[in-house]
Design a protein around this motif. Structure first.
Motif, PDB file in Angstrom:
ATOM      1  N   ARG A 148      -4.476  -0.630  -3.908  1.00 18.57           N
ATOM      2  CA  ARG A 148      -4.626   0.828  -3.914  1.00 18.57           C
ATOM      3  C   ARG A 148      -3.485   1.495  -3.141  1.00 18.57           C
ATOM      4  O   ARG A 148      -3.124   1.059  -2.039  1.00 18.57           O
ATOM      5  CB  ARG A 148      -5.973   1.211  -3.291  1.00 18.57           C
ATOM      6  N   TYR A 149      -2.928   2.546  -3.715  1.00 19.04           N
ATOM      7  CA  TYR A 149      -1.915   3.343  -3.023  1.00 19.04           C
ATOM      8  C   TYR A 149      -2.565   4.031  -1.824  1.00 19.04           C
ATOM      9  O   TYR A 149      -3.455   4.867  -1.977  1.00 19.04           O
ATOM     10  CB  TYR A 149      -1.322   4.362  -3.985  1.00 19.04           C
ATOM     11  N   ASP A 150      -2.145   3.656  -0.623  1.00 21.73           N
ATOM     12  CA  ASP A 150      -2.782   4.160   0.594  1.00 21.73           C
ATOM     13  C   ASP A 150      -1.736   4.218   1.713  1.00 21.73           C
ATOM     14  O   ASP A 150      -1.712   3.372   2.615  1.00 21.73           O
ATOM     15  CB  ASP A 150      -3.951   3.263   0.986  1.00 21.73           C
ATOM     16  N   ASN A 174       3.265   3.477  -4.843  1.00 23.82           N
ATOM     17  CA  ASN A 174       2.351   4.069  -5.819  1.00 23.82           C
ATOM     18  C   ASN A 174       2.605   3.421  -7.180  1.00 23.82           C
ATOM     19  O   ASN A 174       3.482   3.846  -7.938  1.00 23.82           O
ATOM     20  CB  ASN A 174       2.534   5.582  -5.886  1.00 23.82           C
ATOM     21  N   ARG A 175       1.842   2.387  -7.481  1.00 27.86           N
ATOM     22  CA  ARG A 175       2.062   1.640  -8.713  1.00 27.86           C
ATOM     23  C   ARG A 175       1.722   2.473  -9.950  1.00 27.86           C
ATOM     24  O   ARG A 175       2.287   2.257 -11.021  1.00 27.86           O
ATOM     25  CB  ARG A 175       1.235   0.350  -8.704  1.00 27.86           C
ATOM     26  N   MET A 215       9.243   6.182  -1.897  1.00 25.45           N
ATOM     27  CA  MET A 215       7.900   5.900  -1.381  1.00 25.45           C
ATOM     28  C   MET A 215       7.934   5.205  -0.021  1.00 25.45           C
ATOM     29  O   MET A 215       7.155   5.542   0.881  1.00 25.45           O
ATOM     30  CB  MET A 215       7.141   5.042  -2.398  1.00 25.45           C
ATOM     31  N   GLN A 220       0.809  -1.217   0.000  1.00 27.61           N
ATOM     32  CA  GLN A 220       0.000   0.000   0.000  1.00 27.61           C
ATOM     33  C   GLN A 220       0.846   1.272   0.000  1.00 27.61           C
ATOM     34  O   GLN A 220       0.344   2.344  -0.344  1.00 27.61           O
ATOM     35  CB  GLN A 220      -0.943  -0.001   1.202  1.00 27.61           C
TER      36      GLN A 220
END
Length: 569
Positions: free
Chosen positions: A383-385, A343-344, A435, A340
């Motif tokens: 999801r990027y979280d 950020n893909r 990240m 998470q």
């Protein structure tokens, strides 16, 4: 990594096997010439193939094809755990028996060079497959290919003896007996339970060719016979020279080959760093290479006179493997937090920028977005979280101490191993460092030499995160099992669960597409929970080829018929 045999679903599901240092795949047309690309950013259909197809009569006899590969292997058996990577598989496909041919839809047909017939039936409630071999087929040492070779491969690959370091036991572990049929050239194989993808066995498209009994009959032979050597072959080509100093493998047309005469005289494979392949193509050193998502290489192919881009969408994907046995990553909650925190979308857009390829993240381990039944089973883990990642890390006991998290006095620090010479991997590593730093995880990047990346790091589980590609086959469930099952020979994350194994088994036993797809999606949901592999995006099959090179390129779900590869007249 999967195929379709008893039904159309073979062509519709992804099956991942060999890993790749570079990046790969194709589209279905006639003669591509200078290969104008579509202007819309639409992924080619999975059934697309782009190989510049020509009849043998259109080709000139003779010539040498120079091909770039990413490493000079130390293990040349593609069914050995250390040989299950793209370079080994690429080199050995013209050399070893494949019982089937795979077309653009992933449909399997018997290869008459080795098989007269293969069929499955039910006897006394058990699935039985009868393999009838071509009596003309011979190993390069002169011995005939017989039922004994099938039996020896089964014993080596069925998983009952861990001394055999096999890349996969899928299918073979379900076999209870291999017996002589009507003569030496027929084998009768009995299964304990149904295996719908049985055509993936002894199949080059599934990266599972037949090897000679004389070289696999004992664990010592299986593990060492093809180490730094290719001693016995049985294909349209034979080995002329393995040159470790020059990092080349030279194959020559085998005059003892009983099938159609190869159009080429020789194939020379040149091992080189992936980011040097395009330059070697541009200066004429190589005629064919797997460019994958390398933007500079893609532009060079398009600007090279007499060159063509071969392009297709296949069941391949770029991914990060997390080592679940690494001390910092044993907790699946921590691995989920890493997912998470990455950020893909940013990584995907960066990797694919300038490639005329849609920058869309992939939310499945087993299917790509242009396949039927593809769906997001990630439960939010795709999801990027970063906020949720922070909550998970706190809950797992990793508390922020200054800029980095610590637990029991230890720093949350990860080693990310990448193959040197792969531009995308370096970009991915740089982004990952930034990240994960934002959530208190320190990442150190370790570039590994091309020949060492798999042999010394990935295959030895000497990493926390590793970046590479997984390449697909026509067999969905069975092809995936070795990468994701708990005892899978190529499960480099070492993560898994009984629920994953059970769902993959149900998929491989299913006799209809709907049942198979439902089981595959169930397996995918479980794979997100164990958090061993983070999918990034569908990897484009983009190849550079001489425009007059025929019957090879972006294969999609099809395989290369090497005796038909050549240059047009």
């Amino acid at each position: 990594m999967g195929r379709r045999h008893l039904s159309r679903r073979t062509a519709l599901v992804a099956c991942l096997t060999a890993v790749s240092l570079s990046l790969t795949l194709c589209a279905c047309t006639g003669d591509q010439g200078s290969a104008a690309l579509p202007s819309t950013l639409e992924t080619p259909k999975l059934t697309a193939v782009d190989v510049n197809p020509h009849d043998r009569a259109d080709l000139r006899q003779g010539g040498t094809l120079n091909v770039a590969i990413a490493q000079f292997s130390s293990q040349w058996s593609p069914v050995h755990a250390d040989g299950s990577e793209s370079s080994t598989i690429t080199v050995t496909k013209p050399l070893l028996p494949t019982f089937f041919r795979s077309d653009a839809a992933g449909t399997q047909t018997v290869n008459p060079a080795y098989l007269q017939d293969a069929h499955a039936e039910v006897r006394d409630g058990r699935q039985v497959v009868t393999w009838t071999l071509n009596p003309k087929a011979r190993w390069s040492d002169g011995t005939p290919i017989t039922w004994r070779d099938i039996e020896a491969n089964w014993r080596a690959l069925n998983g009952t003896d861990p001394a055999y370091k096999a890349s996969s036991s899928t299918g073979f572990e379900l076999v209870t007996a291999v017996e002589k049929g009507k003569d030496e050239f027929q084998a009768v194989m009995t299964f304990e339970r149904p295996f719908s993808e049985w055509q993936s066995m002894f199949n080059g498209a599934a990266n599972a060719p037949l090897l000679p009994a004389s070289r696999v009959a004992t664990p010592e032979l299986f593990n060492t016979a093809y180490a730094d050597a290719i001693p016995v072959t049985a294909g349209p080509f034979k080995v002329e020279k393995l040159d470790k100093a020059a990092q080349t493998v030279t194959l020559a047309a085998d005059p003892a080959w009983w099938g159609d005469k190869p159009m080429l005289d020789r194939i020379v494979f040149h091992a080189m760093l992936p980011n040097t392949m395009a330059r070697a193509f541009g200066d004429g050193t190589v005629d064919f290479f797997n460019n994958g998502p390398d933007v500079a290489g893609y532009q060079l192919i398009k600007s090279t006179k007499g060159a063509a881009v071969r392009r297709a969408g296949g069941p391949d994907f770029r991914q990060f493997t997390l080592n679940s046995k690494s001390p910092a990553l044993t907790d699946p909650t921590v691995r989920q937090a890493v997912f998470q925190a990455i950020n893909r979308d940013v990584i995907t857009r960066t990797d694919l920028a300038g490639l005329d390829w849609p920058a869309v993240t992939l939310n499945s381990h087993l299917l790509v977005a242009n396949q039927n039944a593809y769906r997001d089973n990630s439960l939010g883990l795709s999801r990027y979280d970063p906020s949720d990642a922070v909550r998970k890390l706190d809950a797992a006991g990793w508390k922020l101490d200054g800029d980095v998290r610590r637990k029991d006095g230890k720093e949350l620090s990860l080693r990310m191993v990448i193959p040197a010479g792969v531009t995308q991997a370096q970009n991915e590593a740089n982004a990952t460092v930034r990240m994960l730093r934002d959530v208190g995880i320190r990442v150190t990047v370790v570039p590994a030499k091309a020949n060492d990346f798999f042999d010394k790091y990935v295959n030895r589980h000497d990493f926390d995160i590793a970046a590479y590609s997984l390449l697909g086959t026509p067999f969905p469930a069975s092809g995936n099992r070795a990468n994701f099952a708990q005892n899978g020979g190529t499960n480099q994350s070492q993560a898994g669960s009984p629920a994953v194994d059970s769902a993959l088994d149900r998929a491989s036993a299913a006799t209809d597409a709907a049942t198979a797809f439902e089981a595959i999606n169930q397996a995918d949901g479980e794979l997100w929970k164990v958090a061993g592999i983070l999918p990034l995006y569908q990897r484009p099959q983009l190849y550079g080829a001489r425009a007059d090179l025929a019957n090879i390129g972006a294969q999609g779900l099809s395989d290369i018929v090497w005796e038909n590869v050549g240059f047009t007249k």
